[in-house]
Design a protein around this motif. Structure first.
Motif, PDB file in Angstrom:
ATOM      1  N   ASP A  28       0.812  -1.224   0.000  1.00 26.21           N
ATOM      2  CA  ASP A  28       0.000   0.000   0.000  1.00 26.21           C
ATOM      3  C   ASP A  28       0.842   1.270   0.000  1.00 26.21           C
ATOM      4  O   ASP A  28       0.316   2.378  -0.091  1.00 26.21           O
ATOM      5  CB  ASP A  28      -0.972   0.011   1.188  1.00 26.21           C
ATOM      6  CG  ASP A  28      -0.252  -0.065   2.538  1.00 26.21           C
ATOM      7  OD1 ASP A  28       0.971   0.173   2.599  1.00 26.21           O
ATOM      8  OD2 ASP A  28      -0.922  -0.376   3.538  1.00 26.21           O
ATOM      9  N   TRP A 127      -8.278  -1.864   6.637  1.00 24.23           N
ATOM     10  CA  TRP A 127      -7.725  -2.577   5.488  1.00 24.23           C
ATOM     11  C   TRP A 127      -8.358  -3.966   5.350  1.00 24.23           C
ATOM     12  O   TRP A 127      -8.532  -4.464   4.243  1.00 24.23           O
ATOM     13  CB  TRP A 127      -6.220  -2.681   5.614  1.00 24.23           C
ATOM     14  CG  TRP A 127      -5.394  -1.551   5.080  1.00 24.23           C
ATOM     15  CD1 TRP A 127      -4.048  -1.601   4.845  1.00 24.23           C
ATOM     16  CD2 TRP A 127      -5.788  -0.225   4.691  1.00 24.23           C
ATOM     17  NE1 TRP A 127      -3.591  -0.400   4.355  1.00 24.23           N
ATOM     18  CE2 TRP A 127      -4.650   0.466   4.242  1.00 24.23           C
ATOM     19  CE3 TRP A 127      -6.998   0.450   4.697  1.00 24.23           C
ATOM     20  CZ2 TRP A 127      -4.682   1.786   3.791  1.00 24.23           C
ATOM     21  CZ3 TRP A 127      -7.038   1.771   4.244  1.00 24.23           C
ATOM     22  CH2 TRP A 127      -5.900   2.420   3.798  1.00 24.23           C
ATOM     23  N   CYS A 130     -11.497  -3.512   3.471  1.00 24.43           N
ATOM     24  CA  CYS A 130     -11.189  -3.306   2.048  1.00 24.43           C
ATOM     25  C   CYS A 130     -10.847  -4.610   1.333  1.00 24.43           C
ATOM     26  O   CYS A 130     -11.094  -4.744   0.128  1.00 24.43           O
ATOM     27  CB  CYS A 130     -10.017  -2.335   1.894  1.00 24.43           C
ATOM     28  SG  CYS A 130     -10.354  -0.637   2.396  1.00 24.43           S
ATOM     29  N   GLN A 143      -6.854   0.685  -1.354  1.00 27.25           N
ATOM     30  CA  GLN A 143      -6.156   1.260  -0.207  1.00 27.25           C
ATOM     31  C   GLN A 143      -5.286   2.442  -0.631  1.00 27.25           C
ATOM     32  O   GLN A 143      -5.257   3.479   0.048  1.00 27.25           O
ATOM     33  CB  GLN A 143      -5.319   0.177   0.474  1.00 27.25           C
ATOM     34  CG  GLN A 143      -6.157  -0.885   1.162  1.00 27.25           C
ATOM     35  CD  GLN A 143      -5.400  -2.168   1.428  1.00 27.25           C
ATOM     36  OE1 GLN A 143      -4.227  -2.310   1.053  1.00 27.25           O
ATOM     37  NE2 GLN A 143      -6.043  -3.122   2.076  1.00 27.25           N
ATOM     38  N   ALA A 162      -2.247   6.464   6.754  1.00 26.70           N
ATOM     39  CA  ALA A 162      -3.581   5.993   6.388  1.00 26.70           C
ATOM     40  C   ALA A 162      -4.642   6.951   6.926  1.00 26.70           C
ATOM     41  O   ALA A 162      -4.420   7.679   7.893  1.00 26.70           O
ATOM     42  CB  ALA A 162      -3.796   4.591   6.944  1.00 26.70           C
TER      43      ALA A 162
END
Length: 302
Positions: A28, A127, A130, A143, A162
């Motif tokens: 990510d 996450w 997701c 992400q 994030a």
């Protein structure tokens, strides 16, 4: 501890109690490899903290953090040490399972192997939502879009963090769906963010189970999502995400001898019972053994 440009810098030298190897960047983009160092931007409250680590030799890892205040820098270091697993001693796991017929070779030959963890438990939870029921590569794209649009950026390093629970909770489901999240999953992500942002769920509280019970009431939050939170966000090796497609395939192959077979979730849970409080760590070694062709060809008792 040194100060530069109004910032506080804290460095700590750590001697790992068990073989350790510093990993590189994350898919990510939150963890970045820069030369020999791994860097990450985290936030302690609203205060940005730039953290990093370098491993000059096998028995030494140097961690550093830079922030406006010393408490924030030290908390950033704590989070990075948690994420890397540098302080963990896997001696008991190694002694119990180094001759295991399924993961024994991985235990012996990969003593440095660690579970990839997140420095903040909400990040692990978000996450996981997701990644529900889609290809991992597609989840990573989602992400990265969330990070670019809603995350916080450090102008000096270019690193991003994030999105926070508060930021995700403030988004309309349609906005979250615009990043390629399925509509019902966008609603789930917003609802878990609301629970955390409003303080109804404290993911850092010692009683993890209390938070899990409240999150479990949210449609779209099932066992797999909570087990990903437990393993990657809260360091709970006694949990394994049994419904993970990778484990369904690996255990199906192991118990039948058929490389195309798939186990069901209950079979995966039954298989991992043999590893007791180390289920999650055993799962990481099972993945490694499968990737390297080290799994037994003959069927294994479930």
């Amino acid at each position: 501890m040194a100060a530069e440009g109004g910032l506080v810098e804290v460095r700590v030298e750590v001697v790992p109690p068990w073989p350790f190897r510093l990993r590189g960047g994350s898919p990510d983009g939150l963890f970045r490899r820069r030369g020999p160092a791994v860097q990450r931007l985290v936030h302690v409250g609203d205060e940005p903290v730039l953290v990093g680590a370098v491993q000059p030799r096998d028995d030494l890892v140097v961690f550093g953090a830079r922030a406006r205040t010393s408490p924030a820098a030290r908390e950033g270091l704590r989070r990075l040490r948690f994420a890397t697993g540098v302080d963990e001693d896997h001696r008991a796991f190694h002694e119990r399972f180094r001759r295991d017929p399924v993961i024994g070779r991985a235990v012996r030959e990969l003593p440095h192997l660690r579970v990839w963890r997140r420095p903040d438990p909400f990040e692990a939870l978000a996450w996981a939502v997701c990644e529900q029921l889609i290809e991992f590569s597609r989840a990573v794209v989602i992400q990265r879009r969330l990070i670019a649009a809603l995350g916080r950026r450090c102008p000096d390093s270019g690193l991003r963090d994030a999105p926070t629970a508060a930021v995700l909770a403030a988004q309309a489901p349609a906005r979250l769906a615009s990043f390629d999240l399925a509509g019902h999953r966008a609603i789930t992500l917003r609802r878990v963010a609301l629970e955390v942002a409003r303080g109804r769920v404290d993911l850092s509280a010692p009683d993890h189970e209390a938070g899990w019970r409240r999150l479990r009431r949210i449609p779209g939050v099932g066992a797999w999502t909570l087990e990903m939170l437990a393993l990657q966000g809260q360091g709970r090796y006694d949990h394994v995400p049994a419904a993970d497609l990778g484990y369904l395939k690996l255990v199906g192959r192991l118990v039948t001898g058929n490389p195309r077979a798939r186990a069901d979730e209950a079979e995966v849970r039954g298989f991992f019972e043999r590893y007791g409080e180390f289920k999650g760590l055993a799962g990481e070694h099972l993945r490694a053994a499968g990737a390297r062709g080290w799994l037994p060809a003959a069927p294994v008792r479930a």
